[in-house]
Design a protein around this motif. Structure first.
Motif, mmCIF file in Angstrom:
data_model
loop_
_atom_site.group_PDB
_atom_site.id
_atom_site.type_symbol
_atom_site.label_atom_id
_atom_site.label_comp_id
_atom_site.label_asym_id
_atom_site.label_seq_id
_atom_site.Cartn_x
_atom_site.Cartn_y
_atom_site.Cartn_z
ATOM 1 N N THR A 37 0.827 -1.209 0.000
ATOM 2 C CA THR A 37 0.000 0.000 0.000
ATOM 3 C C THR A 37 0.863 1.262 0.000
ATOM 4 O O THR A 37 0.343 2.365 0.074
ATOM 5 C CB THR A 37 -0.931 0.034 1.238
ATOM 6 O OG1 THR A 37 -0.103 -0.034 2.403
ATOM 7 C CG2 THR A 37 -1.917 -1.127 1.218
ATOM 8 N N ALA A 57 4.718 3.322 -1.475
ATOM 9 C CA ALA A 57 5.246 3.870 -2.724
ATOM 10 C C ALA A 57 5.872 2.791 -3.618
ATOM 11 O O ALA A 57 5.447 2.585 -4.767
ATOM 12 C CB ALA A 57 6.269 4.963 -2.401
ATOM 13 N N GLN A 58 6.868 2.088 -3.090
ATOM 14 C CA GLN A 58 7.603 1.136 -3.938
ATOM 15 C C GLN A 58 6.728 -0.070 -4.277
ATOM 16 O O GLN A 58 6.545 -0.423 -5.447
ATOM 17 C CB GLN A 58 8.874 0.669 -3.229
ATOM 18 C CG GLN A 58 9.864 1.786 -2.945
ATOM 19 C CD GLN A 58 11.222 1.243 -2.522
ATOM 20 O OE1 GLN A 58 11.635 0.153 -2.910
ATOM 21 N NE2 GLN A 58 11.954 2.037 -1.750
ATOM 22 N N THR A 117 -0.340 -6.372 3.497
ATOM 23 C CA THR A 117 -0.665 -5.171 4.255
ATOM 24 C C THR A 117 -0.984 -5.567 5.679
ATOM 25 O O THR A 117 -1.443 -6.683 5.928
ATOM 26 C CB THR A 117 -1.875 -4.434 3.637
ATOM 27 O OG1 THR A 117 -2.287 -3.376 4.524
ATOM 28 C CG2 THR A 117 -3.067 -5.366 3.412
ATOM 29 N N ARG A 118 -0.767 -4.628 6.607
ATOM 30 C CA ARG A 118 -1.177 -4.923 7.986
ATOM 31 C C ARG A 118 -2.681 -4.772 8.143
ATOM 32 O O ARG A 118 -3.243 -5.233 9.119
ATOM 33 C CB ARG A 118 -0.432 -3.988 8.958
ATOM 34 C CG ARG A 118 1.055 -4.279 9.035
ATOM 35 C CD ARG A 118 1.793 -3.145 9.689
ATOM 36 N NE ARG A 118 1.579 -1.909 8.949
ATOM 37 C CZ ARG A 118 1.969 -0.709 9.346
ATOM 38 N NH1 ARG A 118 2.612 -0.593 10.493
ATOM 39 N NH2 ARG A 118 1.728 0.359 8.613
ATOM 40 N N THR A 121 11.921 -2.580 3.417
ATOM 41 C CA THR A 121 11.808 -2.316 4.853
ATOM 42 C C THR A 121 11.321 -0.879 5.043
ATOM 43 O O THR A 121 11.313 -0.098 4.095
ATOM 44 C CB THR A 121 13.158 -2.543 5.552
ATOM 45 O OG1 THR A 121 14.194 -1.976 4.741
ATOM 46 C CG2 THR A 121 13.426 -4.023 5.739
ATOM 47 N N LYS A 138 20.381 -1.214 5.283
ATOM 48 C CA LYS A 138 19.941 -2.001 4.114
ATOM 49 C C LYS A 138 21.136 -2.707 3.472
ATOM 50 O O LYS A 138 21.091 -3.904 3.174
ATOM 51 C CB LYS A 138 19.245 -1.084 3.103
ATOM 52 C CG LYS A 138 17.916 -0.509 3.597
ATOM 53 C CD LYS A 138 17.295 0.388 2.553
ATOM 54 C CE LYS A 138 15.973 1.015 3.003
ATOM 55 N NZ LYS A 138 16.091 2.032 4.059
ATOM 56 N N TYR A 157 13.231 9.678 -4.164
ATOM 57 C CA TYR A 157 11.950 9.887 -4.868
ATOM 58 C C TYR A 157 11.723 11.393 -5.042
ATOM 59 O O TYR A 157 11.763 12.134 -4.052
ATOM 60 C CB TYR A 157 10.733 9.405 -4.079
ATOM 61 C CG TYR A 157 10.730 8.084 -3.401
ATOM 62 C CD1 TYR A 157 11.636 7.070 -3.677
ATOM 63 C CD2 TYR A 157 9.743 7.828 -2.433
ATOM 64 C CE1 TYR A 157 11.563 5.861 -3.016
ATOM 65 C CE2 TYR A 157 9.669 6.619 -1.773
ATOM 66 C CZ TYR A 157 10.596 5.641 -2.059
ATOM 67 O OH TYR A 157 10.525 4.445 -1.382
ATOM 68 N N ASN A 208 9.306 12.985 -2.667
ATOM 69 C CA ASN A 208 9.686 13.575 -1.375
ATOM 70 C C ASN A 208 9.373 15.070 -1.350
ATOM 71 O O ASN A 208 9.220 15.650 -0.279
ATOM 72 C CB ASN A 208 11.184 13.398 -1.101
ATOM 73 C CG ASN A 208 11.569 11.950 -0.877
ATOM 74 O OD1 ASN A 208 10.750 11.147 -0.469
ATOM 75 N ND2 ASN A 208 12.823 11.619 -1.152
#
Ligand SMILES: NC(=O)c1ccc[n+]([C@@H]2O[C@H](COP(=O)([O-])OP(=O)(O)OC[C@H]3O[C@@H](n4cnc5c(N)ncnc54)[C@H](OP(=O)(O)O)[C@@H]3O)[C@@H](O)[C@H]2O)c1
Length: 316
Positions: free
Chosen positions: A13, A15-16, A38-39, A81, A145, A167, A170
């Motif tokens: 849900t 951006a990436q 998704t949570r 992440t 990462k 991005y 931003n």
């Protein structure tokens, strides 16, 4: 639909991951179907993915059992992440380790790991050009990462390391856009000197990821990088000036000034820009625009992104 291979998408849900779900589901002849994690499957964002034909499943990167359910039966997984949700590099590392462990156990055939450079390979902790943060990082949200890449290779998960870019979104959602200076003129503030910042439309990350899964085997075991355009601060300010119809000036501050701005993560981002500035040739070379366009022929440049998005940039 039943014969389509499943690509499990974390951050679906967001951006990436959202871009990847849309890229898969918008292609009627795709060999893949997205499984969006998704949570909260009841959210409007999750329902919108379901409406596109994606399978929507509940999952949390902190919950191993939910990852096992989400990865089981999948051909591929897009792993990302969520540093800015908690700002803990240790948590990001633990989440990546968990993803790799579950991917191995569930025999994922292609894992696409959204990573970034471990900047300590360029700026060891002993290098005082920038402060060490949290005792062991230079750019925590990069280093965590990059440090995590080994979990995937150590476990023998067939992985592609995907190095993403800043991005342009931003400027809308992350408070990074032009702001009025003391005299009211709009200033784009970034400690990049005269160096180029690789940037990308966030939606294009998912489209490039789709290209990686589609081409598949040729990228397993490879590290790749993507960007839509490499631009100096002055070039971005000129683009913003044209798109907004009002002057935007590039405000090149020293990294230590940026770090002192005091908002959460200012020190991390100040170090990040300094890393991109000081190691600009390496950083840009790792993100070829031509290569990115070969993955995603619809790749946008900054002017194209601005023409669709400039009106959404808050200018206060
Ligand atoms: N901003 C940039 O320029 C930039 C550039 C390169 C890399 N990055 C990296 O991108 C990463 C974030 O990706 P993004 O921008 O795509 O994220 P995002 O747009 O903030 O969305 C993240 C999504 O992930 C879900 N999520 C959050 N915590 C979760 C958890 N514990 N378990 C499962 N899902 C969770 C949320 O969905 P639900 O609420 O539906 O669960 C949310 O919609 C960060 O690590 C950042 O460092 C950012």
């Amino acid at each position: 639909m039943a014969d389509k291979k499943i690509i499990t998408v974390l951050g679906a849900t967001g951006a990436q991951g959202g871009g990847l779900v849309r890229a898969i589901q918008h292609d009627a002849s795709s060999p893949f179907r997205a499984r969006a994690v998704t949570r909260n499957p009841a959210s409007d964002a999750a329902k919108a993915l379901h409406a596109l034909g994606a399978e929507v499943v509940a999952g949390d990167v902190d919950d191993e059992a939910s990852l096992t359910r989400a990865f089981t039966g999948a051909h591929g997984v897009f792993g990302v992440t969520f540093f800015w949700a908690h700002m803990s590099p240790e948590r990001e590392i633990a989440d990546a380790a968990r993803m790799a462990k579950v991917a191995k156990a569930t025999k994922v055939a292609h894992f696409l790991w959204s990573t970034l450079e471990d900047t300590r390979k360029w700026v060891p902790l002993s290098d005082n050009r920038m402060p060490t943060l949290g005792g062991k990082y230079k750019v925590p949200h990069f280093d965590a990462k990059g440090e995590s890449n080994h979990f995937f290779t150590d476990a023998g998960v067939p992985t592609t390391m995907l190095n993403t870019s800043f991005y342009w979104d931003n400027f809308i959602y992350f408070g990074a856009g032009p702001k009025p200076g003391p005299d009211g003129k709009l200033l784009l503030t970034m400690p990049m000197g005269d160096k180029k910042l690789p940037g990308i439309a966030a939606e294009d990350i998912g489209k490039c990821a789709y290209g990686v899964f589609t081409r598949g085997a040729e990228f397993i075991g490879k590290s790749i990088g993507i960007a839509g355009e490499h631009l100096t601060g002055a070039e971005m300010a000129a683009g913003l000036t044209r798109a907004l119809g009002k002057p935007v000036l590039y405000n090149d501050v020293a990294p230590e000034v940026y770090r002192s701005f005091g908002f959460p993560g200012a020190d991390d981002l100040g170090n990040m820009f300094q890393f991109k500035r000081d190691f600009n040739a390496d950083f840009c070379a790792a993100r070829s625009i031509e290569f990115s366009r070969s993955l995603n022929p619809a790749l946008q440049n900054f002017a194209q992104w601005l023409s669709a998005n400039a009106a959404k940039i808050p200018l206060e």
